[in-house]
Design a protein around this motif. Structure first.
Motif, PDB file in Angstrom:
ATOM      1  N   TYR A 157       0.828  -1.199   0.000  1.00 38.19           N
ATOM      2  CA  TYR A 157       0.000   0.000   0.000  1.00 38.19           C
ATOM      3  C   TYR A 157       0.871   1.261   0.000  1.00 38.19           C
ATOM      4  CZ  TYR A 157      -3.021  -3.629   1.957  1.00 38.19           C
ATOM      5  OH  TYR A 157      -3.688  -4.800   2.178  1.00 38.19           O
ATOM      6  N   THR A 183      -5.888   9.082  -1.355  1.00 38.10           N
ATOM      7  CA  THR A 183      -5.856   7.960  -2.288  1.00 38.10           C
ATOM      8  C   THR A 183      -4.892   6.919  -1.747  1.00 38.10           C
ATOM      9  OG1 THR A 183      -4.110   8.997  -3.604  1.00 38.10           O
ATOM     10  CG2 THR A 183      -6.379   9.388  -4.299  1.00 38.10           C
ATOM     11  N   ASP A 185      -2.671   3.514  -3.337  1.00 39.17           N
ATOM     12  CA  ASP A 185      -2.296   2.592  -4.402  1.00 39.17           C
ATOM     13  C   ASP A 185      -2.109   1.215  -3.780  1.00 39.17           C
ATOM     14  OD1 ASP A 185      -2.239   4.713  -6.202  1.00 39.17           O
ATOM     15  OD2 ASP A 185      -0.137   5.141  -5.799  1.00 39.17           O
ATOM     16  N   THR A 192      -2.086  -3.478  -9.979  1.00 35.05           N
ATOM     17  CA  THR A 192      -2.292  -2.453  -8.965  1.00 35.05           C
ATOM     18  C   THR A 192      -3.552  -1.661  -9.273  1.00 35.05           C
ATOM     19  OG1 THR A 192      -0.935  -0.866 -10.182  1.00 35.05           O
ATOM     20  CG2 THR A 192       0.184  -2.219  -8.519  1.00 35.05           C
ATOM     21  N   THR A 194      -6.014   1.936  -7.611  1.00 33.83           N
ATOM     22  CA  THR A 194      -6.055   3.084  -6.709  1.00 33.83           C
ATOM     23  C   THR A 194      -7.476   3.316  -6.220  1.00 33.83           C
ATOM     24  OG1 THR A 194      -4.203   4.148  -7.847  1.00 33.83           O
ATOM     25  CG2 THR A 194      -5.592   5.551  -6.476  1.00 33.83           C
ATOM     26  N   THR A 196      -9.963   5.971  -3.818  1.00 34.41           N
ATOM     27  CA  THR A 196     -10.016   7.389  -3.445  1.00 34.41           C
ATOM     28  C   THR A 196     -11.176   7.643  -2.495  1.00 34.41           C
ATOM     29  OG1 THR A 196      -9.121   8.043  -5.598  1.00 34.41           O
ATOM     30  CG2 THR A 196     -10.221   9.752  -4.314  1.00 34.41           C
TER      31      THR A 196
END
Length: 374
Positions: A157, A183, A185, A192, A194, A196
């Motif tokens: 993370y 956010t 990742d 991967t 993301t 938010t």
């Protein structure tokens, strides 16, 4: 276990009514409920990758808060209510969808009451299913310790605040007291994604009476004032990331260049903090960090009568050392303001003296030489 002979004689042998002469005995070291996957009911992995489920161990580890505090324990892992053969550790690597849970392995003394929560694991080709939850909801009312943001389970993370990386925030959860766009990742092991969250507090409004970019004359100053509707607000002004001692009013008089910010805290009702950044430069000073003069003059005939440096290095977090060719330390200061050498302090005779400088700042170290001429 205590065994007594009906004849009163001691016997080393034992046989029960079924003719069994030996059997296992288990001591239930941990008899409370426990959790896997940080108590979260769902998890996602990348197609072709894998995900690790783990016995949840709270921090601080408060015995008996988790069976993970007892390294001698073994476990049974289940997928869709079917035991997974050969898995007895406190972690399980999964690469197929299903509903997983763990049970402490007490042999014949197993009890479903000592099983973990159930976690629904799914796959994702792009990892696009990352979500972020706030422990105090959104908007949140802080209790002083902040709200904990938790992301979809993955392998690695990286958290960001308003697009900027938060140094050290590499765990699944991040606790904050500030409203902002966060956010994360998430590396699912092969892909991967993301997530938010626009985290809003029971917030207040605050603004400065100056823009974000400001320029003042050399020797001048700039009065910066905060206007806010926060309840019983407190203030702390910063130069870079260093708090300015005594600067705790709603107004601060800036007289030196640098990157500033003020942090406003609302201490009544919901505890919320907000930061307002601004920058101050000196009019006509060197704008580029690359242009550090290596020649200065002790007379008024040359453009540089003092050794100047870019504004980026004029702050409390940057130190400047100047060393003579003989190895003498002639200057060692922080927040250098372009005032070396003092007028009349150096007498140049037959040889132009050479000095060496070392600048330490948040962006690294810069070294070079300074030649003095008439």
């Amino acid at each position: 276990m205590r065994v007594i002979s009906s004849t009163g004689k001691t016997s080393l042998g034992f046989k029960n009514s079924q003719g069994v002469t030996s059997f296992p005995i288990y001591y239930r070291t941990y008899v409370e409920t426990f959790f896997i996957n940080d108590k979260v009911a769902t998890a996602t992995y990348c197609t072709g990758g894998n995900l690790t489920l783990e016995i949840y161990n709270p921090t601080p580890a408060d015995v008996p808060s988790s069976p993970a505090n007892y390294p001698n324990l073994k476990y049974k892992w289940f997928k869709d209510d079917v035991a997974i053969a050969g898995q007895s550790g406190k972690t399980l690597s999964v690469n197929t969808p299903g509903v997983y849970y763990a049970q402490i392995d007490y042999g014949g003394c197993n009890d479903e009451n000592f099983a973990s929560n159930r976690v629904t694991v799914s796959s994702s080709a792009s990892g696009s299913s990352v979500t972020i939850s706030s422990s105090l909801g959104n908007p949140f009312c802080s209790n002083g310790t902040g709200t904990t943001l938790t992301a979809t389970a993955g392998n690695k993370y990286q958290w960001k605040k308003n697009g900027a990386v938060i140094t050290g925030a590499t765990n699944r959860s991040y606790t904050t007291n500030e409203a902002a766009i966060y956010t994360v990742d998430v590396d699912f092991g092969g892909c991967t994604a993301t997530g938010t969250i626009d985290l809003k507090g029971n917030n207040f409004n605050a603004s400065l009476n100056v823009p974000e970019e400001n320029e003042i004359e050399s020797g001048g100053s700039l009065s910066v004032t905060v206007t806010t509707n926060a309840v019983n607000p407190t203030y702390q002004w910063f130069l870079g990331n260093t708090a300015i001692a005594g600067a705790t009013a709603n107004t601060y008089l800036v007289s030196s260049p640098g990157d500033y910010k003020v942090k406003i805290s609302q201490a009544s009702g919901c505890t919320v903090e907000k930061e307002l950044p601004f920058k101050v430069t000196i009019e006509g000073e060197i704008p580029s960090v690359e242009k550090i003069p290596n020649i200065i003059s002790v007379s008024a005939a040359y453009p540089y009568n003092f050794w100047n440096i870019p504004n980026e290095y004029k702050n409390q977090e940057s130190s400047v050392k100047i060393i003579s060719s003989n190895g003498d330390l002639v200057l060692d200061v922080v927040n250098y303001q372009g005032d070396w050498p003092p007028s009349g302090s150096i007498d140049i005779k037959n040889v132009n003296p050479v000095y060496y400088y070392v600048i330490h700042s948040q962006t690294g170290e810069k070294k070079g030489s300074i030649t003095l001429i008439k």
